[in-house]
Scaffold this active site. Structure first.
Site, PDB file in Angstrom:
ATOM      1  N   HIS A  56      -1.619   3.299  -5.296  1.00  0.00           N
ATOM      2  CA  HIS A  56      -1.835   1.848  -5.183  1.00  0.00           C
ATOM      3  C   HIS A  56      -3.306   1.490  -5.217  1.00  0.00           C
ATOM      4  O   HIS A  56      -4.173   2.325  -4.988  1.00  0.00           O
ATOM      5  CB  HIS A  56      -1.176   1.296  -3.909  1.00  0.00           C
ATOM      6  CG  HIS A  56      -1.850   1.695  -2.628  1.00  0.00           C
ATOM      7  ND1 HIS A  56      -1.530   2.833  -1.944  1.00  0.00           N
ATOM      8  CD2 HIS A  56      -2.830   1.099  -1.912  1.00  0.00           C
ATOM      9  CE1 HIS A  56      -2.280   2.926  -0.855  1.00  0.00           C
ATOM     10  NE2 HIS A  56      -3.091   1.875  -0.811  1.00  0.00           N
TER      11      HIS A  56
ATOM     12  N   HIS B  10     -13.112   2.034   3.371  1.00  0.00           N
ATOM     13  CA  HIS B  10     -12.569   0.687   3.306  1.00  0.00           C
ATOM     14  C   HIS B  10     -13.638  -0.339   3.654  1.00  0.00           C
ATOM     15  O   HIS B  10     -13.833  -1.334   2.960  1.00  0.00           O
ATOM     16  CB  HIS B  10     -11.382   0.534   4.268  1.00  0.00           C
ATOM     17  CG  HIS B  10     -10.119   1.187   3.777  1.00  0.00           C
ATOM     18  ND1 HIS B  10      -9.843   2.512   3.966  1.00  0.00           N
ATOM     19  CD2 HIS B  10      -9.067   0.680   3.110  1.00  0.00           C
ATOM     20  CE1 HIS B  10      -8.662   2.790   3.425  1.00  0.00           C
ATOM     21  NE2 HIS B  10      -8.164   1.707   2.903  1.00  0.00           N
TER      22      HIS B  10
ATOM     23  N   ASP C 198      -6.307  -0.846  -3.696  1.00  0.00           N
ATOM     24  CA  ASP C 198      -6.803  -1.633  -2.559  1.00  0.00           C
ATOM     25  C   ASP C 198      -7.748  -2.697  -3.116  1.00  0.00           C
ATOM     26  O   ASP C 198      -8.743  -2.360  -3.771  1.00  0.00           O
ATOM     27  CB  ASP C 198      -7.650  -0.782  -1.600  1.00  0.00           C
ATOM     28  CG  ASP C 198      -6.869   0.224  -0.780  1.00  0.00           C
ATOM     29  OD1 ASP C 198      -5.640   0.104  -0.661  1.00  0.00           O
ATOM     30  OD2 ASP C 198      -7.527   1.141  -0.240  1.00  0.00           O
TER      31      ASP C 198
ATOM     32  N   HIS D 221      -8.554  -6.620   1.230  1.00  0.00           N
ATOM     33  CA  HIS D 221      -7.758  -5.771   2.139  1.00  0.00           C
ATOM     34  C   HIS D 221      -8.472  -5.578   3.476  1.00  0.00           C
ATOM     35  O   HIS D 221      -7.824  -5.422   4.501  1.00  0.00           O
ATOM     36  CB  HIS D 221      -7.511  -4.424   1.455  1.00  0.00           C
ATOM     37  CG  HIS D 221      -6.815  -3.394   2.279  1.00  0.00           C
ATOM     38  ND1 HIS D 221      -5.756  -3.682   3.115  1.00  0.00           N
ATOM     39  CD2 HIS D 221      -7.021  -2.057   2.390  1.00  0.00           C
ATOM     40  CE1 HIS D 221      -5.340  -2.560   3.692  1.00  0.00           C
ATOM     41  NE2 HIS D 221      -6.097  -1.573   3.289  1.00  0.00           N
TER      42      HIS D 221
ATOM     43  N   HIS E  86       0.830  -1.208   0.000  1.00  0.00           N
ATOM     44  CA  HIS E  86       0.000   0.000   0.000  1.00  0.00           C
ATOM     45  C   HIS E  86       0.866   1.261   0.000  1.00  0.00           C
ATOM     46  O   HIS E  86       0.668   2.174   0.787  1.00  0.00           O
ATOM     47  CB  HIS E  86      -0.979  -0.027   1.179  1.00  0.00           C
ATOM     48  CG  HIS E  86      -1.954  -1.159   1.085  1.00  0.00           C
ATOM     49  ND1 HIS E  86      -3.287  -0.998   0.750  1.00  0.00           N
ATOM     50  CD2 HIS E  86      -1.774  -2.497   1.219  1.00  0.00           C
ATOM     51  CE1 HIS E  86      -3.882  -2.176   0.705  1.00  0.00           C
ATOM     52  NE2 HIS E  86      -2.982  -3.110   0.994  1.00  0.00           N
TER      53      HIS E  86
HETATM   54  C1  23J Z   1      -4.933  -0.051   6.851  1.00  0.00           C
HETATM   55  C2  23J Z   1      -5.626   0.552   7.882  1.00  0.00           C
HETATM   56  C3  23J Z   1      -6.203   1.784   7.705  1.00  0.00           C
HETATM   57  C4  23J Z   1      -6.082   2.405   6.476  1.00  0.00           C
HETATM   58  C5  23J Z   1      -5.377   1.808   5.411  1.00  0.00           C
HETATM   59  C6  23J Z   1      -4.810   0.579   5.627  1.00  0.00           C
HETATM   60  C7  23J Z   1      -5.240   2.481   4.082  1.00  0.00           C
HETATM   61  O1  23J Z   1      -5.530   3.625   3.914  1.00  0.00           O
HETATM   62  C8  23J Z   1      -4.788   1.749   2.880  1.00  0.00           C
HETATM   63  O2  23J Z   1      -3.793   2.123   2.231  1.00  0.00           O
HETATM   64  O3  23J Z   1      -5.444   0.799   2.500  1.00  0.00           O
HETATM   65  S1  23J Z   1      -6.815   3.981   6.244  1.00  0.00           S
HETATM   66 MN    MN Z   2      -4.387   0.863   0.611  1.00  0.00          MN
END
Ligand code: 23J
Ligand code: MN
Length: 255
Positions: free
Chosen positions: A71, A205, A73, A77, A67
């Site tokens: 990128h 997400h 997602d 994810h 990430h």
């Molecule tokens: C993992 C946890 C929180 C977030 C994210 C990843 C991302 O923004 C991402 O790059 O998928 S906010």
């Molecule tokens: Mn991401």
């Protein structure tokens, strides 16, 4: 058809726009607070450079998180999409797809915590028509202008990062009620900087991945795209089982 396309790119009646952030050690990455694990910065590790390790060749190993930088997602994810597609399984119809642009850069300039609302997308549709079936909604906030200044890009204070995003209700609506394949943003992630405190947390997400949709982040030069009519070409690495991948993202634009 394809000869026409090549003719159009040669003559300049179709322009190829690169929306990708260059990958280097300084490329901004998300920084989650403890106790959460964080992704690695992009880094080159030199293997040889026309020297005794390889007299006629230069090459590197790359080290990177999935990430990092611009990128994709993938649905798997997020826990809501855990049984969904991995990044190697992204449909080709998603990787080459129409894209529309909603511009809220004026609001984001005044309010770093600006959130896109259903009403804003409805207003956009009233002017430009329905969101594209199987296409991308690209959300322009002007944030890419901060991309070479890590502190300005993260815009964090003691309460965490302040970057524009999408309201929970709008994320839910985009995921469940619209035909888009995904949402693309200029910021480090699809969710707002303050989204860890939203209900649900990280609604973009949670909702998009839960609906089998995709995210695209750290896009640049969205101001070079028209509100409708661009074609996006998204090229993530086909990482088997991966949750995302750095991606070269190109747009084909008429005129
Ligand atoms: C993992 C946890 C929180 C977030 C994210 C990843 C991302 O923004 C991402 O790059 O998928 S906010
Ligand atoms: Mn991401």
């Amino acid at each position: 058809m394809l000869a026409t396309l090549i003719g159009a790119t040669r003559s300049g009646s179709v322009t190829v726009v690169d929306l990708t952030t260059p990958l280097q050690e300084s490329t901004p990455i998300l920084e989650l607070p403890p106790p959460f694990a964080n992704t690695s910065r992009f880094r080159l590790e030199e293997l040889s450079r026309y020297d005794d390790r390889g007299p006629a060749w230069y090459w590197n190993d790359i080290h990177t998180g999935e990430h990092t930088g611009t990128h994709l997602d993938a649905p798997n994810h997020w826990v809501t999409g855990r049984d969904g597609l991995d990044v190697s399984q992204a449909p080709l119809s998603t990787l080459v797809a129409p894209a529309v642009v909603i511009d809220r850069s004026a609001e984001a300039a005044d309010d770093a915590d600006f959130l896109l609302q259903v009403e804003h997308v409805r207003d956009w549709e009233a002017e430009h028509g329905p969101l594209p079936d199987g296409g991308w909604l690209l959300y322009r906030t002007g944030w890419a202008a901060r991309g070479n200044d890590a502190a300005a890009f993260a815009n964090a204070d003691e309460r965490g990062p302040h970057t524009p995003g999408v309201a929970p209700e709008c994320a839910r609506w985009l995921a469940r009620e619209t035909p888009i394949c995904g949402l693309g943003v200029e910021t480090v992630g699809t969710d707002a900087g303050q989204a860890s405190g939203f209900e649900p947390a990280f609604p973009c997400h949670s909702e998009l991945m839960g609906a089998g949709k995709f995210g695209l982040t750290s896009l640049r030069d969205l101001d070079r795209l028209p509100p409708t009519g661009a074609v996006l070409v998204v090229c993530p690495l086909p990482i088997v089982g991966g949750s995302g991948s750095p991606a070269r993202v190109l747009a084909l634009v008429e005129g």
